[in-house]
Design a protein around this motif. Sequence first.
Motif, PDB file in Angstrom:
ATOM      1  N   PRO A  61       0.814  -1.225   0.000  1.00  0.00           N
ATOM      2  CA  PRO A  61       0.000   0.000   0.000  1.00  0.00           C
ATOM      3  C   PRO A  61       0.843   1.269   0.000  1.00  0.00           C
ATOM      4  O   PRO A  61       0.449   2.276  -0.600  1.00  0.00           O
ATOM      5  CB  PRO A  61      -0.821  -0.141   1.286  1.00  0.00           C
ATOM      6  N   GLU A  62       2.002   1.223   0.624  1.00  0.00           N
ATOM      7  CA  GLU A  62       2.865   2.411   0.662  1.00  0.00           C
ATOM      8  C   GLU A  62       3.518   2.721  -0.677  1.00  0.00           C
ATOM      9  O   GLU A  62       4.170   3.755  -0.822  1.00  0.00           O
ATOM     10  CB  GLU A  62       3.937   2.275   1.756  1.00  0.00           C
ATOM     11  N   ASP A  63       3.356   1.845  -1.650  1.00  0.00           N
ATOM     12  CA  ASP A  63       3.826   2.128  -3.014  1.00  0.00           C
ATOM     13  C   ASP A  63       2.819   2.981  -3.788  1.00  0.00           C
ATOM     14  O   ASP A  63       3.113   3.408  -4.909  1.00  0.00           O
ATOM     15  CB  ASP A  63       4.067   0.833  -3.783  1.00  0.00           C
ATOM     16  N   THR A  64       1.667   3.219  -3.215  1.00  0.00           N
ATOM     17  CA  THR A  64       0.653   4.026  -3.877  1.00  0.00           C
ATOM     18  C   THR A  64       1.173   5.446  -4.114  1.00  0.00           C
ATOM     19  O   THR A  64       1.629   6.112  -3.190  1.00  0.00           O
ATOM     20  CB  THR A  64      -0.628   4.092  -3.022  1.00  0.00           C
ATOM     21  N   ALA A  65       1.129   5.872  -5.369  1.00  0.00           N
ATOM     22  CA  ALA A  65       1.659   7.185  -5.747  1.00  0.00           C
ATOM     23  C   ALA A  65       1.434   7.401  -7.232  1.00  0.00           C
ATOM     24  O   ALA A  65       1.083   6.471  -7.958  1.00  0.00           O
ATOM     25  CB  ALA A  65       3.156   7.279  -5.434  1.00  0.00           C
ATOM     26  N   VAL A  66       1.678   8.627  -7.662  1.00  0.00           N
ATOM     27  CA  VAL A  66       1.806   8.901  -9.085  1.00  0.00           C
ATOM     28  C   VAL A  66       3.265   8.667  -9.449  1.00  0.00           C
ATOM     29  O   VAL A  66       4.161   9.212  -8.809  1.00  0.00           O
ATOM     30  CB  VAL A  66       1.386  10.341  -9.429  1.00  0.00           C
ATOM     31  N   TYR A  67       3.477   7.856 -10.454  1.00  0.00           N
ATOM     32  CA  TYR A  67       4.830   7.512 -10.888  1.00  0.00           C
ATOM     33  C   TYR A  67       5.164   8.307 -12.152  1.00  0.00           C
ATOM     34  O   TYR A  67       4.394   8.315 -13.121  1.00  0.00           O
ATOM     35  CB  TYR A  67       4.928   6.012 -11.163  1.00  0.00           C
ATOM     36  N   TYR A  68       6.326   8.938 -12.118  1.00  0.00           N
ATOM     37  CA  TYR A  68       6.786   9.770 -13.217  1.00  0.00           C
ATOM     38  C   TYR A  68       8.055   9.176 -13.815  1.00  0.00           C
ATOM     39  O   TYR A  68       8.942   8.736 -13.078  1.00  0.00           O
ATOM     40  CB  TYR A  68       7.107  11.174 -12.740  1.00  0.00           C
ATOM     41  N   CYS A  69       8.146   9.202 -15.136  1.00  0.00           N
ATOM     42  CA  CYS A  69       9.427   8.880 -15.743  1.00  0.00           C
ATOM     43  C   CYS A  69      10.115  10.185 -16.128  1.00  0.00           C
ATOM     44  O   CYS A  69       9.460  11.204 -16.382  1.00  0.00           O
ATOM     45  CB  CYS A  69       9.282   7.937 -16.931  1.00  0.00           C
ATOM     46  N   ALA A  70      11.424  10.134 -16.141  1.00  0.00           N
ATOM     47  CA  ALA A  70      12.227  11.320 -16.402  1.00  0.00           C
ATOM     48  C   ALA A  70      13.451  10.933 -17.203  1.00  0.00           C
ATOM     49  O   ALA A  70      13.890   9.775 -17.164  1.00  0.00           O
ATOM     50  CB  ALA A  70      12.639  11.984 -15.083  1.00  0.00           C
ATOM     51  N   ALA A  71      14.016  11.908 -17.917  1.00  0.00           N
ATOM     52  CA  ALA A  71      15.168  11.644 -18.772  1.00  0.00           C
ATOM     53  C   ALA A  71      16.219  12.730 -18.597  1.00  0.00           C
ATOM     54  O   ALA A  71      15.896  13.894 -18.350  1.00  0.00           O
ATOM     55  CB  ALA A  71      14.728  11.581 -20.234  1.00  0.00           C
ATOM     56  N   LYS A  72      17.459  12.308 -18.741  1.00  0.00           N
ATOM     57  CA  LYS A  72      18.552  13.271 -18.720  1.00  0.00           C
ATOM     58  C   LYS A  72      19.586  12.856 -19.754  1.00  0.00           C
ATOM     59  O   LYS A  72      19.825  11.663 -19.959  1.00  0.00           O
ATOM     60  CB  LYS A  72      19.185  13.348 -17.332  1.00  0.00           C
TER      61      LYS A  72
ATOM     62  N   GLN B 267       4.073  12.886 -17.713  1.00  0.00           N
ATOM     63  CA  GLN B 267       2.908  13.392 -17.004  1.00  0.00           C
ATOM     64  C   GLN B 267       2.524  12.551 -15.791  1.00  0.00           C
ATOM     65  O   GLN B 267       1.732  12.994 -14.977  1.00  0.00           O
ATOM     66  CB  GLN B 267       1.697  13.472 -17.948  1.00  0.00           C
ATOM     67  N   GLY B 268       3.059  11.380 -15.663  1.00  0.00           N
ATOM     68  CA  GLY B 268       2.766  10.541 -14.513  1.00  0.00           C
ATOM     69  C   GLY B 268       1.661   9.537 -14.763  1.00  0.00           C
ATOM     70  O   GLY B 268       0.749   9.761 -15.565  1.00  0.00           O
ATOM     71  N   THR B 269       1.753   8.411 -14.077  1.00  0.00           N
ATOM     72  CA  THR B 269       0.719   7.379 -14.123  1.00  0.00           C
ATOM     73  C   THR B 269       0.451   6.931 -12.688  1.00  0.00           C
ATOM     74  O   THR B 269       1.375   6.735 -11.908  1.00  0.00           O
ATOM     75  CB  THR B 269       1.154   6.201 -15.023  1.00  0.00           C
ATOM     76  N   LEU B 270      -0.824   6.805 -12.361  1.00  0.00           N
ATOM     77  CA  LEU B 270      -1.218   6.538 -10.981  1.00  0.00           C
ATOM     78  C   LEU B 270      -1.183   5.041 -10.685  1.00  0.00           C
ATOM     79  O   LEU B 270      -1.769   4.234 -11.414  1.00  0.00           O
ATOM     80  CB  LEU B 270      -2.624   7.075 -10.732  1.00  0.00           C
ATOM     81  N   VAL B 271      -0.509   4.714  -9.595  1.00  0.00           N
ATOM     82  CA  VAL B 271      -0.485   3.346  -9.081  1.00  0.00           C
ATOM     83  C   VAL B 271      -1.169   3.348  -7.719  1.00  0.00           C
ATOM     84  O   VAL B 271      -0.766   4.099  -6.824  1.00  0.00           O
ATOM     85  CB  VAL B 271       0.959   2.829  -8.943  1.00  0.00           C
ATOM     86  N   THR B 272      -2.180   2.520  -7.580  1.00  0.00           N
ATOM     87  CA  THR B 272      -2.905   2.413  -6.320  1.00  0.00           C
ATOM     88  C   THR B 272      -2.841   0.964  -5.852  1.00  0.00           C
ATOM     89  O   THR B 272      -3.248   0.062  -6.588  1.00  0.00           O
ATOM     90  CB  THR B 272      -4.365   2.849  -6.471  1.00  0.00           C
ATOM     91  N   VAL B 273      -2.338   0.759  -4.648  1.00  0.00           N
ATOM     92  CA  VAL B 273      -2.217  -0.582  -4.087  1.00  0.00           C
ATOM     93  C   VAL B 273      -3.152  -0.672  -2.886  1.00  0.00           C
ATOM     94  O   VAL B 273      -2.998   0.054  -1.908  1.00  0.00           O
ATOM     95  CB  VAL B 273      -0.775  -0.894  -3.659  1.00  0.00           C
ATOM     96  N   SER B 274      -4.114  -1.556  -2.987  1.00  0.00           N
ATOM     97  CA  SER B 274      -5.084  -1.706  -1.905  1.00  0.00           C
ATOM     98  C   SER B 274      -4.629  -2.796  -0.936  1.00  0.00           C
ATOM     99  O   SER B 274      -3.988  -3.768  -1.320  1.00  0.00           O
ATOM    100  CB  SER B 274      -6.455  -2.059  -2.476  1.00  0.00           C
ATOM    101  N   SER B 275      -5.001  -2.613   0.316  1.00  0.00           N
ATOM    102  CA  SER B 275      -4.582  -3.578   1.348  1.00  0.00           C
ATOM    103  C   SER B 275      -5.602  -4.687   1.503  1.00  0.00           C
ATOM    104  O   SER B 275      -6.688  -4.657   0.967  1.00  0.00           O
ATOM    105  CB  SER B 275      -4.402  -2.862   2.675  1.00  0.00           C
TER     106      SER B 275
END
Length: 123
Positions: free
Chosen positions: A87-98, A115-123
């Motif tokens: 559940p603590e992995d729940t977040a918006v995940y962003y990729c980035a480049a350099k 722009q991010g993709t939402l990951v929701t982990v339910s308990s």
Amino acid sequence: VQLQASGGGLVQAGGSLRLSCAASGRTSTTYALGWFRQAPGKEREFVSAVSRNGGDTAYADSVKGRFTISRGNAKNTAYLQMNSLKPEDTAVYYCAAKAAVYASSSIGEYEYWGQGTLVTVSS
């Protein structure tokens, strides 16, 4: 350079998801790619990164042993395989480049963000 992150969704604790990141636009340059995440009310944090040639990777301590980053066959693509999700992995995940060779955990080093993709982990 535009980055497109995809693959987020809702999953139960213990499950898996695979995130994808693809760059478009100025892609004559090969970029080091990274994944970051931001949970509600928290600062954006480093998750994982991969070097330009895929030979060097880095992980946050919180995801080591559960997440695996890899580069795709197409130039400037990357994947984040996330297993044993919590559940603590729940977040918006962003990729980035350099435009650099090596993987890095430093947010400030990344020039381009998706722009991010939402990951929701339910308990």
